[in-house]
Design an enzyme around this catalytic site. Structure first.
Site, PDB file in Angstrom:
ATOM      1  N   SER A  63       1.109  -1.448  -0.043  1.00 12.33           N
ATOM      2  CA  SER A  63       0.328   0.013   0.143  1.00 12.33           C
ATOM      3  C   SER A  63       0.569   1.448  -0.166  1.00 12.33           C
ATOM      4  O   SER A  63       0.707   2.773  -0.725  1.00 12.33           O
ATOM      5  CB  SER A  63      -1.215  -0.388   1.073  1.00 12.33           C
ATOM      6  N   HIS A 124       8.264  -3.674   4.519  1.00 11.09           N
ATOM      7  CA  HIS A 124       8.138  -3.724   5.818  1.00 11.09           C
ATOM      8  C   HIS A 124      10.013  -3.206   6.038  1.00 11.09           C
ATOM      9  O   HIS A 124      10.151  -2.453   6.386  1.00 11.09           O
ATOM     10  CB  HIS A 124       7.707  -3.882   7.119  1.00 11.09           C
ATOM     11  N   ARG A 153       3.290 -12.138   7.510  1.00 11.90           N
ATOM     12  CA  ARG A 153       1.788 -11.209   7.073  1.00 11.90           C
ATOM     13  C   ARG A 153       2.075 -11.317   5.656  1.00 11.90           C
ATOM     14  O   ARG A 153       1.529 -11.175   4.938  1.00 11.90           O
ATOM     15  CB  ARG A 153       1.493 -10.962   8.136  1.00 11.90           C
ATOM     16  N   ARG A 183       4.823  -9.511  14.927  1.00 11.75           N
ATOM     17  CA  ARG A 183       4.763  -7.795  14.043  1.00 11.75           C
ATOM     18  C   ARG A 183       2.718  -7.527  15.119  1.00 11.75           C
ATOM     19  O   ARG A 183       2.908  -5.974  15.055  1.00 11.75           O
ATOM     20  CB  ARG A 183       4.187  -7.431  12.787  1.00 11.75           C
ATOM     21  N   ARG A 254       9.481   1.335   6.215  1.00 10.51           N
ATOM     22  CA  ARG A 254       7.866   1.534   6.242  1.00 10.51           C
ATOM     23  C   ARG A 254       7.418   2.159   7.451  1.00 10.51           C
ATOM     24  O   ARG A 254       7.687   1.558   8.362  1.00 10.51           O
ATOM     25  CB  ARG A 254       7.154   0.110   5.591  1.00 10.51           C
ATOM     26  N   LYS A 330      -5.759   2.463   6.511  1.00 15.39           N
ATOM     27  CA  LYS A 330      -5.429   3.303   5.588  1.00 15.39           C
ATOM     28  C   LYS A 330      -5.169   4.616   5.172  1.00 15.39           C
ATOM     29  O   LYS A 330      -5.387   4.785   3.760  1.00 15.39           O
ATOM     30  CB  LYS A 330      -6.113   3.151   3.932  1.00 15.39           C
ATOM     31  N   HIS A 400      -5.385 -10.294   4.564  1.00 16.24           N
ATOM     32  CA  HIS A 400      -4.219 -10.889   5.484  1.00 16.24           C
ATOM     33  C   HIS A 400      -4.406 -11.672   6.863  1.00 16.24           C
ATOM     34  O   HIS A 400      -3.770 -11.973   7.509  1.00 16.24           O
ATOM     35  CB  HIS A 400      -3.432 -10.026   6.401  1.00 16.24           C
ATOM     36  N   HIS A 438      -3.001  -2.645  -4.988  1.00 22.22           N
ATOM     37  CA  HIS A 438      -2.147  -4.304  -5.272  1.00 22.22           C
ATOM     38  C   HIS A 438      -3.397  -5.463  -4.761  1.00 22.22           C
ATOM     39  O   HIS A 438      -4.113  -5.181  -4.598  1.00 22.22           O
ATOM     40  CB  HIS A 438      -1.050  -4.533  -4.100  1.00 22.22           C
TER      41      HIS A 438
END
Length: 506
Positions: A63, A124, A153, A183, A254, A330, A400, A438
């Site tokens: 993203s 990431h 993930r 995470r 990221r 997001k 996810h 994506h």
């Protein structure tokens, strides 16, 4: 002919296309609006991975990458490739910020704490970046403690054992793993501070689960029913916490999922939770810029390049109004990343953030906050804006989880919102581009393992033109072509910095 108003970019996050229906939430869900648009509107596909979005060949998109390329209207060289190149060509050990970090930690006889994702997912962080940094620091005679963030993930859900084993096998003398943390705890981005506290407590104070070694930590978590993403913060061996004079280096490249944990570890005046006594760090380094606030207490190895004349900046420079909308998960993508890494809104840019639901995992509430997003989107469409950018998080965030039925429910909720948007845009006399940044939920089972597939994909994504010019057709392209397409619909010139090409064929 007057320009349609508003022009809407509707991003269905994680909505990819795959011919096979098996384990394909997009194909199996009931999506009457999407199906009708694909049957009646000009449409094509976009590439969202690899060199077409500034990533190494074969690397799946994400993203951050997607929205950065969309907003830039050009292919933007991403951090993964830049750092890979620095390591390959040998310039990484001489990075000025890294040399400064080394000098400060040495001066205090401190330990270097390295935090990074232990996988090759490349979204990431990357295990090879972590290994390279360990080698450089240990080679300088600095003791190294690794805070290993397990992934599960962006790679297979139970692959941490392999990655941790790979890391353990190459550790030089003087380097060790101090904690193993999923995470879910260390990389939150939705202010779930109870999670972040458990991660920082393990790193700072050595509290949490305990295991004799890192591989045992992963095995014990699996025995507790925890897949890699959810491994409870675990202290390894006799690690006793961080001390005054130690240095900290975050290897994640990221920003969105690094900000909270870094704030808890070092931000002056931090009060979101009780951190306990934090060490007086000799140095605090990040691989990239995480935010202007973080820049006040961190240094940066690879600062972000300035992206001039993004979509938002260009629209604002023409005196037009724009609106950005997404839910919490997001929201940074339709604001910070879409604007080329700038936090502040452009002149005439309004924003709305719907709060993502407070659930452990989104398969428990697959509709997420899409109804709220849809309500405000419909309102904005009728409010006189020139450009609206909306992101529906559900297909990606529920994808996810690896839960096919939940992903289908997520897709169906987004399709309902899409139907409302189409109706509102048509009523207002506007036009809309529907696309994705994506793929994800079109592949819910790993074809190699037969287990859940929780990562992004390299499948193409749709791009659909709704209420476009008469006789218009679309051709295939890449994400960098979306901004020029929107500008064409808005009847604005394209800035010279934008090298993407409009997808519209007259």
């Amino acid at each position: 002919m007057t320009a349609p108003k508003p022009v809407v970019l509707c991003i269905l996050d994680g909505w990819g296309l795959r011919a096979e229906r098996e384990a394909n939430a997009v194909a199996l869900a009931e999506t009457p609006t999407f199906d009708r648009l694909m049957a009646t509107c000009p449409n094509a596909t976009l590439v969202t991975h690899g060199p077409d979005v500034g990533l190494p060949r074969g690397q799946m998109g994400n993203s951050e990458v997607g929205h950065t390329n969309i907003g830039a209207g050009r292919v933007v060289a991403m951090d993964l490739g830049a750092i890979d190149l620095a390591i390959e060509e040998g310039s990484f050990p001489q990075n000025p910020a890294l040399r400064d970090f080394i000098g400060k930690v040495k001066a205090k006889s401190g330990t270097a704490h390295l935090m990074g994702v232990v996988s090759d997912g490349g979204v990431h962080g990357h295990i090879q970046h972590l290994i390279s940094a360990v080698e450089v620091l240990a080679g300088e005679g600095i003791p190294v403690v690794i805070h290993a963030i397990t992934d599960g993930r962006d790679v297979a859900p139970t692959s941490a054992g392999e990655f941790v084993g790979q890391l353990v096998r190459v550790l030089p003398e003087g380097a060790r793993i101090g904690t193993v943390i999923g995470r879910y705890w260390a990389m939150d981005r939705d202010k779930r501070w109870d999670r972040v506290k458990r991660a920082s407590d393990a790193m700072l104070h050595a509290t949490g689960e305990h295991a004799p070694d890192a591989e045992a930590a992963v095995a014990a978590a699996l025995a507790r029913g925890e897949t890699d993403e959810f491994i409870a913060p675990t202290v390894v061996g006799d690690y006793a916490g961080a001390r005054d004079g130690d240095g900290f280096f975050c290897l994640n490249f990221r920003a969105d999922r690094a900000r909270e944990i870094l704030a808890g570890l070092a931000q002056p005046g931090f009060d979101a939770y009780d951190t306990g006594a934090r060490p007086d760090w000799s140095a605090f380094l990040g691989m990239v810029d995480y935010s202007k606030e973080h820049d006040r207490f961190m240094t940066t190895a690879y600062p972000k390049p300035v992206i001039r004349n993004t979509l938002g900046e260009w629209v604002a420079s023409h005196g037009l109004r724009q609106f950005r909308i997404a839910e919490t998960e997001k929201y940074p993508h339709v604001t910070f990343f879409l604007n080329g890494g700038r936090e502040a809104p452009e002149t005439g840019e309004d924003r709305y953030m719907a709060n993502s639901p407070k659930v452990a995992t989104y398969d428990l509430q697959p509709e997420m906050s899409a109804p709220d997003v849809s309500d405000h989107l419909v309102e904005a469409i009728g409010a006189g804006y020139d450009l609206i950018v909306v992101n529906y998080a559900n297909p990606d965030m529920v994808g996810h989880t690896g839960d096919l039925k939940a992903a289908m429910a997520a897709v169906e909720e987004v399709d309902r919102g899409l139907g409302r948007a189409v109706e509102a845009v048509t009523k207002a006399g506007g036009a809309m581009i529907v696309t994705a940044d994506h793929g994800n939920c079109e592949t819910m089972v790993d074809p190699e393992t037969g287990g859940p597939h929780t990562a992004h994909t390299t499948n193409p994504v749709p791009v659909i033109l709704v209420n476009g010019p008469a006789g218009a057709r679309l051709h295939a392209g890449r994400l960098a072509d979306l901004a020029p397409t929107l500008l064409q619909l808005m009847q604005l010139p394209q800035p010279e910095e934008m090298t993407g090409r409009s997808l519209i064929d007259a």
